[in-house]
Design an enzyme around this catalytic site. Structure first.
Site, PDB file in Angstrom:
ATOM      1  N   LYS A 173       0.865  -1.183   0.000  1.00  0.00           N
ATOM      2  CA  LYS A 173       0.000   0.000   0.000  1.00  0.00           C
ATOM      3  C   LYS A 173       0.901   1.233   0.000  1.00  0.00           C
ATOM      4  O   LYS A 173       1.420   1.648   1.029  1.00  0.00           O
ATOM      5  CB  LYS A 173      -0.896  -0.005   1.245  1.00  0.00           C
ATOM      6  N   GLY A 226       6.443   5.111   8.764  1.00  0.00           N
ATOM      7  CA  GLY A 226       5.622   6.318   8.790  1.00  0.00           C
ATOM      8  C   GLY A 226       5.687   6.972  10.160  1.00  0.00           C
ATOM      9  O   GLY A 226       6.662   6.821  10.900  1.00  0.00           O
ATOM     10  N   SER A 227       4.643   7.683  10.509  1.00  0.00           N
ATOM     11  CA  SER A 227       4.644   8.465  11.742  1.00  0.00           C
ATOM     12  C   SER A 227       4.473   7.579  12.970  1.00  0.00           C
ATOM     13  O   SER A 227       3.879   6.498  12.909  1.00  0.00           O
ATOM     14  CB  SER A 227       3.522   9.505  11.706  1.00  0.00           C
ATOM     15  N   THR A 228       4.978   8.061  14.093  1.00  0.00           N
ATOM     16  CA  THR A 228       4.848   7.335  15.359  1.00  0.00           C
ATOM     17  C   THR A 228       3.387   7.185  15.752  1.00  0.00           C
ATOM     18  O   THR A 228       2.963   6.128  16.244  1.00  0.00           O
ATOM     19  CB  THR A 228       5.635   8.063  16.460  1.00  0.00           C
ATOM     20  N   ILE A 230       0.667   6.955  13.818  1.00  0.00           N
ATOM     21  CA  ILE A 230       0.012   5.899  13.042  1.00  0.00           C
ATOM     22  C   ILE A 230       0.576   4.535  13.431  1.00  0.00           C
ATOM     23  O   ILE A 230      -0.153   3.538  13.483  1.00  0.00           O
ATOM     24  CB  ILE A 230       0.177   6.150  11.533  1.00  0.00           C
ATOM     25  N   GLY A 231       1.872   4.479  13.722  1.00  0.00           N
ATOM     26  CA  GLY A 231       2.467   3.220  14.145  1.00  0.00           C
ATOM     27  C   GLY A 231       1.815   2.657  15.395  1.00  0.00           C
ATOM     28  O   GLY A 231       1.580   1.444  15.510  1.00  0.00           O
ATOM     29  N   GLU A 248       8.971   1.262  11.539  1.00  0.00           N
ATOM     30  CA  GLU A 248      10.060   2.247  11.427  1.00  0.00           C
ATOM     31  C   GLU A 248       9.378   3.603  11.414  1.00  0.00           C
ATOM     32  O   GLU A 248       8.713   3.971  10.447  1.00  0.00           O
ATOM     33  CB  GLU A 248      10.882   2.001  10.158  1.00  0.00           C
ATOM     34  N   CYS A 282      13.091  10.564   7.635  1.00  0.00           N
ATOM     35  CA  CYS A 282      12.825  10.185   9.025  1.00  0.00           C
ATOM     36  C   CYS A 282      14.078  10.270   9.884  1.00  0.00           C
ATOM     37  O   CYS A 282      14.007  10.571  11.079  1.00  0.00           O
ATOM     38  CB  CYS A 282      12.221   8.791   9.091  1.00  0.00           C
ATOM     39  N   GLU A 381       9.029  16.288  15.376  1.00  0.00           N
ATOM     40  CA  GLU A 381       9.504  16.020  14.021  1.00  0.00           C
ATOM     41  C   GLU A 381       8.813  16.965  13.040  1.00  0.00           C
ATOM     42  O   GLU A 381       7.587  17.002  12.959  1.00  0.00           O
ATOM     43  CB  GLU A 381       9.218  14.565  13.631  1.00  0.00           C
TER      44      GLU A 381
END
Length: 477
Positions: A173, A226-228, A230-231, A248, A282, A381
Site C-alpha cells: 500500500k 511512517g509516523s509514530t 500511526i504506528g 520504522e 525520518c 519532528e
C-alpha cells in the site's frame, strides 16, 4: 502508465470506481488519476496473495528460483532507471539527482536479497536424549507493507525484496501522494515472471486501504514506515489478529559537532543531514548539537551554505533542493518555522515559502540558532528543511542533550578523537549512528529505531529474519 490496482497479476479498477489525483508538487499539476482501493479491494488482493503463498507456484519454488526472479526484476528496473527516477521526481518533488541515487539503491536492494534467497538455513541442535533435532526457517505468509511518500519506491523495496526472497507474498500500500512508481514496479514484477498473487499493489488512503490491510485476518505481518502516531494505531489494531509488526517511525535525530571535528566536513555533513530530500527524511539530523567553543564558526558557515541552497526545478540537473511533497506539508513546515520564531529561536537563514517558477510547494533551507531543548522545533519532528541548532559545554552534556528525546532513530558524531567517537556512539540510544558521516545507507546494513522510533529492522540480514518463522523438528532415534 497503468494507474489501476495491481492484483493477481492483473490491472483492475477499484471496486468503488473511485479515483484520486496525484499532483506534481513542483508544478501543482495533476500527473494522473489513480484507482482508489478500499477494504473490498484489499480483501481481493490478500486472498490472491494467500492463494499464491499456499500454491505450488510459490511454496514449492526454490530459493534459487525466487532469487533469479528478483535478479531479473533488478535488471529490468536498472534498464528503466532514468524513466523511474523522473517519475519519482514528478510525484515527490525531490531533485532528479536524488531520485537517481534512490532508484539505484532499489536495484541494489533487489540484488542483495536475491542473493539471500537460497541461503536461508536452519540449525541442528544438540539436545538431551536419543534425538536428531533441527530447525527449519519458513516464510511467515502474507505481508502487508505500508510505506510513506518521502522515499516511495526505495522504502517499498526495503519491504518487498526481503519478503519475497524469504518466500512470503506481498500486498503493498503506497502513500496516496506517491503511488506511481510502485505501480510502475508492478509492471516490472510482472515482466520478471513473478507468479500471480506474489506481489500486489493497492493504492488508496491510509484510513481506508491501509486500515483494511492491518485489520485483515489473513495478513500475517505488517511492515510499516511512517509516523509514530500511526504506528501506535497499527500496533493496537494488529493485536486483534496477532499479527507480527515491524515499525520504522519518526525521529528527531541529533547531529553532534565536537570542537575537535573537521569543521568544514562537519558543516557539510550537517547540511546533508537536514537538507537532503528537503528534510523529508525520518533520520534527518534536525537537531544540530554544537560544542560552544566552535559555535560561532559553525553558525556562520551553516547560514552561508543554507543561503546557497536555492529551491528550484527538481528536473534541473543543477538543483539541489526541490519542492515539498504537498501543499499540506508545506503549510505544516511553515507553521513550525513560525513556532520557532514565536518561542524565541533566532532565525539565521531561510524561513519562507518559495515559488521559483511562480508555483510549487517550496520552502527555503532554514536554520535556527539559540534553540532551547524545550522549544517545539527541538522536540517535534518537522519533516522539512528546518535545522535547530543547540549548544553544549562538554561530552557529558552533549550526550545528555542527544538522548533528550522520545525518539531514537539515528545520530551523527563529528570528531577526530577515535575514543570519543566510540564512547559517544555507545552512549547514544539510536538504531543507527554515523561517525564523521551522515545519511549513509547500504542494503547490507540494518536500519531501524529505538524508543518511539519503532522496532524491527529493514535492510541487512535482520530484515530477512523478520519475514521468517522458526520450526523445530524432533526425530526420535
Amino acid at each position: 502508465m497503468k494507474t489501476d490496482l495491481f492484483i493477481n497479476n492483473e490491472w483492475r479498477p477499484a471496486t468503488s470506481g473511485k479515483r484520486f489525483p496525484v499532483v506534481n508538487p513542483a508544478t501543482e499539476e495533476v500527473l494522473a488519476e489513480v484507482a482508489a482501493g478500499d477494504a473490498a479491494d484489499v480483501d481481493t488482493a490478500v486472498r490472491a496473495a494467500k492463494a499464491c503463498f499456499e500454491s505450488q507456484a510459490w511454496r514449492e519454488m526454490s530459493g534459487r528460483k525466487r532469487g533469479t526472479l528478483l535478479f531479473k526484476a533488478a535488471d529490468l528496473l536498472e534498464a528503466r532507471l532514468d524513466e523511474v527516477a523522473r517519475l519519482e521526481t514528478a510525484q515527490n518533488g525531490k531533485t532528479l539527482f536524488e531520485s537517481k541515487i534512490e532508484i539505484g539503491m532499489v536495484v541494489n536492494t533487489l540484488r542483495y536479497y536475491a542473493g539471500w534467497a537460497d541461503k536461508i538455513t536452519g540449525d541442528t541442535l544438540p539436545v538431551e536424549g536419543p534425538f536428531f533435532t533441527y530447525t527449519l526457517r519458513e516464510p511467515i505468509g502474507v505481508v502487508g507493507a505500508i510505506v510513506p511518500w518521502n522515499f516511495p519506491l526505495n522504502i517499498a523495496s526495503w519491504k518487498f525484496a526481503p519478503a519475497l526472497a524469504a518466500g512470503c507474498t506481498m500486498v503493498l500500500k503506497p502513500a496516496s501522494e506517491t503511488p506511481l512508481t510502485a505501480l510502475l514496479f508492478a509492471e516490472i514484477a510482472l515482466e520478471a515472471g513473478l507468479p500471480a498473487g506474489a506481489f500486489n499493489v493497492i493504492a488508496g488512503g491510509g484510513s481506508t486501504a491501509g486500515a483494511a490491510l492491518v485489520r485483515h485476518p489473513d495478513v500475517d505481518k505488517i511492515s510499516f514506515t511512517g509516523s509514530t502516531e500511526i504506528g501506535r494505531q497499527i500496533m493496537k489494531t494488529a493485536a486483534d489478529t496477532n499479527k507480527r509488526v515491524t515499525l520504522e517511525l519518526g525521529g528527531k535525530s541529533p547531529n553532534i559537532i565536537f570542537a575537535d571535528a573537521d569543521l568544514k566536513a562537519a558543516v557539510r555533513g550537517a547540511q546533508t543531514g537536514i537538507f537532503y530530500g528537503k528534510g523529508e527524511v525520518c533520520a534527518a539530523g534536525s537537531r544540530l548539537l554544537v560544542e560552544k567553543s566552535v559555535h560561532a564558526q559553525v553558525i556562520e558557515q551553516l547560514a552561508e551554505g543554507a543561503k546557497k541552497l536555492t529551491p528550484g526545478d527538481p528536473l534541473d540537473k543543477n538543483t539541489r533542493m526541490g519542492a515539498l511533497v504537498s501543499k499540506k506539508q508545506q503549510e505544516t513546515v511553515l507553521s513550525y518555522i513560525q513556532k520557532g520564531v514565536d518561542e524565541g529561536a533566532r532565525l539565521v537563514a531561510g524561513g519562507k515559502a518559495a515559488k521559483p517558477n511562480g508555483r510549487g510547494y517550496y520552502v527555503e533551507a532554514t536554520v535556527f540558532d539559540a534553540v532551547q531543548p524545550e522549544m517545539t522545533i527541538a522536540r517535534e519532528e518537522i519533516f522539512g528543511p528546518v535545522l535547530a541548532v543547540l549548544t553544549f559545554d562538554d561530552f557529558e552534556q552533549g550526550v545528555q542533550l542527544a538522548n533528550q528525546t522520545i525518539y531514537g532513530l539515528a545520530a551523527g558524531i563529528w570528531t577526530k578523537d577515535i575514543q570519543k567517537a566510540h564512547r559517544t556512539a555507545k552512549a547514544i540510544r539510536a538504531g543507527t549512528v554515523w561517525i564523521n558521516s551522515y545519511n549513509s545507507y547500504d542494503s547490507g546494513a540494518p536500519f531501524g529505531g529505538f524508543k518511539a522510533s519503532g522496532f524491527g529492522r529493514d535492510l541487512g540480514r535482520e530484515a530477512i529474519e523478520g519475514y521468517l518463522e522458526t520450526k523445530t523438528v524432533w526425530v526420535a532415534l
